[in-house]
Design an enzyme around this catalytic site. Structure first.
Site, short mmCIF file in Angstrom:
data_model
loop_
_atom_site.label_atom_id
_atom_site.label_comp_id
_atom_site.label_asym_id
_atom_site.label_seq_id
_atom_site.Cartn_x
_atom_site.Cartn_y
_atom_site.Cartn_z
N GLU A 149 38.30 38.81 26.67
CA GLU A 149 37.37 39.92 26.45
C GLU A 149 36.42 40.15 27.61
O GLU A 149 35.30 40.61 27.44
CB GLU A 149 36.55 39.69 25.16
CG GLU A 149 37.36 39.16 24.00
CD GLU A 149 36.61 39.18 22.68
OE1 GLU A 149 35.76 38.32 22.49
OE2 GLU A 149 36.88 40.07 21.86
N GLU A 150 36.86 39.81 28.81
CA GLU A 150 35.96 39.90 29.97
C GLU A 150 36.44 40.85 31.06
O GLU A 150 35.63 41.50 31.71
CB GLU A 150 35.79 38.50 30.59
CG GLU A 150 35.06 37.55 29.66
CD GLU A 150 35.08 36.10 30.13
OE1 GLU A 150 34.31 35.31 29.61
OE2 GLU A 150 35.90 35.77 31.03
N GLU B 173 35.44 25.13 19.37
CA GLU B 173 36.11 25.89 20.42
C GLU B 173 36.26 25.07 21.69
O GLU B 173 37.32 25.03 22.32
CB GLU B 173 35.30 27.16 20.71
CG GLU B 173 35.90 28.05 21.78
CD GLU B 173 35.01 29.26 22.05
OE1 GLU B 173 33.94 29.09 22.69
OE2 GLU B 173 35.36 30.37 21.59
N ASP C 172 41.18 41.77 28.61
CA ASP C 172 42.09 40.62 28.47
C ASP C 172 41.75 39.83 27.21
O ASP C 172 40.78 40.15 26.51
CB ASP C 172 41.98 39.72 29.72
CG ASP C 172 40.65 39.01 29.80
OD1 ASP C 172 39.61 39.62 29.46
OD2 ASP C 172 40.62 37.83 30.19
N TRP D 124 30.98 46.06 23.05
CA TRP D 124 32.00 44.99 23.16
C TRP D 124 32.99 45.38 24.25
O TRP D 124 33.00 46.51 24.72
CB TRP D 124 32.73 44.81 21.81
CG TRP D 124 33.21 43.40 21.63
CD1 TRP D 124 34.50 42.95 21.69
CD2 TRP D 124 32.41 42.24 21.39
NE1 TRP D 124 34.54 41.59 21.49
CE2 TRP D 124 33.27 41.13 21.31
CE3 TRP D 124 31.03 42.03 21.25
CZ2 TRP D 124 32.81 39.83 21.10
CZ3 TRP D 124 30.56 40.74 21.03
CH2 TRP D 124 31.45 39.67 20.97
#
Ligand SMILES: *[C@@H]1O[C@H](CO)[C@@H](O)[C@H](O)[C@H]1NC(C)=O
Ligand SMILES: *[C@@H]1O[C@H](CO)[C@@H](O)[C@H](O)[C@H]1NC(C)=O
Ligand SMILES: *[C@@H]1O[C@H](CO)[C@@H](O)[C@H](O)[C@H]1NC(C)=O
Ligand SMILES: *[C@@H]1O[C@H](CO)[C@@H](O)[C@H](O)[C@H]1NC(C)=O
Ligand SMILES: *[C@@H]1O[C@H](CO)[C@@H](O)[C@H](O)[C@H]1NC(C)=O
Ligand SMILES: *[C@@H]1O[C@H](CO)[C@@H](O)[C@H](O)[C@H]1NC(C)=O
Length: 581
Positions: free
Chosen positions: A200-201, A425, A197, A141
Site C-alpha cells: 500500500e505504498e 505482524e 502495491d 488511503w
C-alpha cells in the site's frame, strides 16, 4: 588436530541441521492448530476476536490502535479464504462449508458498496479495505489496489470448480459466476493501469499484482469455458496473454532478481516476489520460469538475492552463516515500525523452498542453470550447471540442503514465537520481541500454508502448465517496450473536469476498446487530474474509432460526435492527447 577440527565442524553442522529440522517439525506440530484457531478467531460473526464483524468478514487483526487494523482488506481476506477453501475442497477440513458460504455472501455485498474508488462499475472493486460492518472506509488511503479482485476471484474459482465437480452446477452458474465475473472483468479491463502495491505504498505497476491478475484470468477463462460463457473466456485469455508478456519485464537479469515495482525508487528486492511465487504455484507447471514457479531458476535466484538483503540489516541475523536461514522482512529499505522482520515473509521463503522440493521430487530431477547456479552453490560450492536425476548424489545433496535451509526459516519463526503461539505482524529486528498488530490473520494463514507445503500437500492446478509467451524481446522491460508481437502501447490522455465519483473511460470499435460496449470500456486514471490517462496495448497498424465516456452512479454520458479516429503505428509507442467534447 586437523582431523579433529574437520570432524567437529561436521558434527556441528550435523547437529545444527538436526536442530533446525527438529525445531521446524516440532513447530509445525504445535503451531498448526494454534494458527488454524487464530484464523478462525478473526472471522465474523462468531470468531472470538472479531466481535462486530459481519458474517464472513475477515478482520486483518483485532488490534484497534498502534496500529488500527480492525478493517477487512480484500487482499488479506482472499488469501486467507483461499487457504481455507483449499482445506475444504481437498478434504483436510470438511467443516468449513458454512464459513466459505458466509465469505462469499460478504464479498458479494462488499462488491456493491460505493466507496472512494467508485461504484461496482466505475472502479470501486479496486478499493483496498472496508469497515467490518460492510460499510465503506472513506479516509485517505493508497487506492486503488488492483490485486484484490484477482485474489478474490482465485479463491472463489477454487470453490466454484469444486462445487461444479460435485454436480452443483446451477449454484456455480447462477450465484457464484456473476460475482466472479465482476472481479475478472475488472482485472481484464484494468490490468494495464497503475496500482498501489500489496504494501500500500508504491503507486506504479507491481509484480505481485500482475502475476495474480494473470493467474485469475487463466483460471477464469477455463471456468468461463466450462460454463459456456465463451465471450468472457476469450476476453480473459487475451488479457492473460498480455499480462504474461508484461510479467516478464519485471526480471532484472543483471541483478538476478525480480524488481517488485516499476516505481518506488527502491532496490526492488521485496517479499512481493516470493509471495508471488507461492501464490501462483502450480505443481503441474514444473519449474517453468515464464510463470516464476517456485523451483524455476529465476525464482530461486530471486529468493537468494531477497534473503541476502536482510543478512546485515537485522541484529538478530548477525553471526548466522551466509548460507543459512535468517529472518526476512518486506524489503530492505522498509521503515514501517523502523523496519523489521515479518512472520509471513519469513514463512513465505520456507514455503517457496518446500514447493520447489515437491516438484523436484515429483519430477525426479533438478536442473542447475547459469541463472540458479549461485543459489545452489550456497549448498555445494563445486556444483555446476546441468540436469541431476534423483538417482544422482548431487540431487540428494542439493535437495537435502534445500530442505534444511527451508526448515531453517521455520526455525527462525519458531524461535521468535512466544510460548502462546500467537503471531503478530512483525518481530523486532534487534530483540526478536513481537511488534505491530497482534494476531495478524495473514501471519496465521502463512503458517498454515507453509506447513502444508512442508508435508507435501498440493492443491488444484490453475493452468500454468505449458504456458509460453510470444512477446518481442526488445525493450527488456524499460518503459515503451511493446507488449506482444504485433501490438503497440498507446497512451491515451483525456483532459476532463469531473465531479466527485465521476470517472472517464475510453471505448471504441476494436475489442481491446470494448467494441463500443460501455460495460467493457477501459477506465482512465485520474492520478494527474484533470488529465486522465491510460496506456493500452493495441494491434499495430490498425485504424479504429473511439470516444471517451463519463460514468457517474451507473449513468453513461458520451462525448459529442463525430467519433474519433486513430491509426496505430507499426511499432514503438504513441501518446494521444485529447480534450473532452
Ligand atoms: C450448492 O451449494 C450451495 C453453497 O453451499 C448450497 O447452498 C446449495 O444448497 C447447493 N445445492 C445443491 C443442489 O447441492
Ligand atoms: C502497460 O503495458 C505495457 C506493455 O506491456 C507496459 O510497458 C506498461 O508498463 C504497462 N503499464 C502499466 C501501468 O501497467
Ligand atoms: C530439467 O531439464 C530437463 C531438460 O530440459 C527437463 O526435461 C526436466 O523436466 C527438467 N526438470 C525439472 C525438474 O525442471
Ligand atoms: C499437513 O499439514 C497441514 C497443516 O499442518 C495439516 O492440516 C494436514 O493434515 C497435514 N497433512 C498430512 C498428510 O500430514
Ligand atoms: C460512431 O460509431 C458508432 C458505432 O459504429 C456508430 O453507430 C455511429 O453512427 C458513429 N457516429 C458517427 C457520428 O458517425
Ligand atoms: C501528448 O502529451 C505528452 C505530454 O503530456 C507529450 O509528451 C506528447 O508529445 C503529446 N503528444 C502529442 C501527439 O501531442
Amino acid at each position: 588436530m586437523r582431523a579433529f577440527v574437520v570432524l567437529s565442524v561436521v558434527l556441528a553442522s550435523v547437529s545444527s541441521v538436526f536442530a533446525q529440522t527438529a525445531s521446524a517439525a516440532a513447530y509445525a506440530t504445535t503451531e498448526a492448530p494454534i494458527a488454524k484457531a487464530g484464523v478462525l478467531a478473526n472471522i465474523g460473526p462468531s470468531g472470538s476476536k472479531s466481535q462486530g464483524a459481519k458474517a464472513g468478514i475477515v478482520i486483518a487483526s483485532p488490534s484497534t490502535s498502534n496500529p488500527d487494523y480492525l478493517y477487512t482488506w480484500t487482499r488479506d481476506s482472499s488469501l486467507v479464504f483461499k487457504a481455507l477453501i483449499d482445506q475444504y475442497t481437498s478434504g483436510i477440513d470438511t467443516t468449513l462449508r458454512g464459513a466459505i458460504d458466509n465469505f462469499f455472501n460478504a464479498e458479494k455485498i462488499l462488491q456493491q458498496v460505493s466507496n472512494p474508488s467508485g461504484t461496482v462499475s466505475t472502479g470501486g472493486l479496486g478499493e483496498p479495505k472496508f469497515n467490518i460492518d460492510e460499510t465503506a472506509f472513506t479516509g485517505a488511503w493508497g487506492r486503488p489496489q488492483r490485486d484484490g479482485p484477482a485474489l478474490r476471484a482465485t479463491a472463489l474459482i477454487t470453490y466454484a470448480n469444486y462445487l461444479y465437480s460435485t454436480g452443483n452446477t446451477t449454484f456455480v452458474s447462477n450465484t457464484l459466476w456473476p460475482v466472479i465475473k465482476l472481479d475478472l472483468d475488472y482485472a481484464a479491463n484494468n490490468w494495464n493501469q497503475t496500482t498501489f502495491d500489496l504494501w500500500e505504498e508504491v503507486s506504479s505497476s507491481s509484480f505481485f499484482t500482475t502475476a495474480v491478475q494473470h493467474r485469475s484470468l487463466r483460471e477464469g477463462a477455463t471456468l468461463a469455458t466450462k460454463l459456456g460463457v465463451t465471450s468472457s473466456a476469450s476476453t480473459y485469455t487475451s488479457a492473460a496473454s498480455s499480462l504474461l508478456c508484461f510479467l516478464q519485464s519485471y526480471w532484472n537479469p543483471a541483478g538476478g532478481y525480480i524488481t517488485a515495482n516499476t516505481g518506488g525508487g527502491r532496490s526492488g528486492k521485496d517479499a512481493n516476489t516470493v509471495l508471488t511465487s507461492i501464490h501462483t504455484f502450480d505443481p503441474a507447471a514444473g519449474c517453468d520460469a515464464v510463470t516464476f514457479q517456485p523451483c524455476s531458476d529465476k525464482a530461486l535466484s530471486n529468493l537468494k538475492v531477497y534473503v541476502d538483503s536482510f543478512r546485515s540489516i537485522y541484529g538478530i541475523n548477525s553471526g548466522i552463516a551466509s548460507n543459512a536461514a535468517v529472518a526476512t522482512g518486506r524489503y530492505p529499505e522498509d521503515t514501517y515500525y523502523n523496519g523489521n522482520p515479518w512472520y509471513l515473509t519469513t514463512l513465505a521463503v520456507a514455503e517457496q523452498l518446500y514447493d520447489a522440493l515437491i516438484v523436484w521430487n515429483a519430477r525426479g530431477s533438478l536442473n542447475v542453470t547459469s541463472t540458479s547456479l549461485a543459489f545452489f552453490q550456497q549448498f555445494s560450492s563445486s556444483v555446476t550447471t546441468g540436469t541431476y536425476p534423483s538417482t544422482s548424489t548431487t540431487f540428494t545433496t542439493l535437495t537435502s540442503a534445500v530442505k534444511t535451509f527451508a526448515d531453517g526459516f521455520v526455525a527462525v519463526v519458531a524461535k521468535y514465537t512466544p510460548s502462546s503461539g500467537a503471531l503478530s505482524e512483525q518481530f523486532d529486528k534487534s530483540s526478536g520481541s513481537q511488534l505491530s498488530a497482534a494476531d495478524l490473520t495473514w501471519s496465521y494463514a502463512a503458517a498454515l500454508t507453509a506447513f502444508e507445503a512442508r508435508n507435501g500437500t498440493t492443491f488444484a492446478s490453475w493452468g500454468a502448465a505449458g504456458l509460453t509467451t510470444s512477446c518481442s524481446s526488445s525493450g527488456s522491460g524499460s518503459g515503451g517496450g511493446s507488449g506482444s508481437s504485433g501490438s503497440v502501447p498507446v497512451n491515451f490522455q483525456e483532459t476532463a473536469t469531473t465531479v466527485y465519483g465521476e470517472n472517464i473511460f475510453i471505448v471504441g470499435s476494436i475489442s481491446p476498446l470494448g467494441n463500443w460496449d460501455p460495460n467493457s470500456a477501459i477506465a482512465l486514471s485520474a492520478a494527474n487530474y484533470p488529465n486522465w490517462q491510460v496506456s493500452i496495448s493495441l494491434p499495430a497498424s490498425t485504424t479504429f474509432q473511439y470516444k471517451y465516456i463519463r460514468k457517474y452512479n451507473g449513468a453513461v454520458t458520451w462525448e459529442s460526435d463525430p467519433n474519433r479516429s486513430f491509426t496505430t503505428p507499426s511499432s514503438g509507442s504513441y501518446n494521444e492527447n485529447d480534450t473532452w467534447r
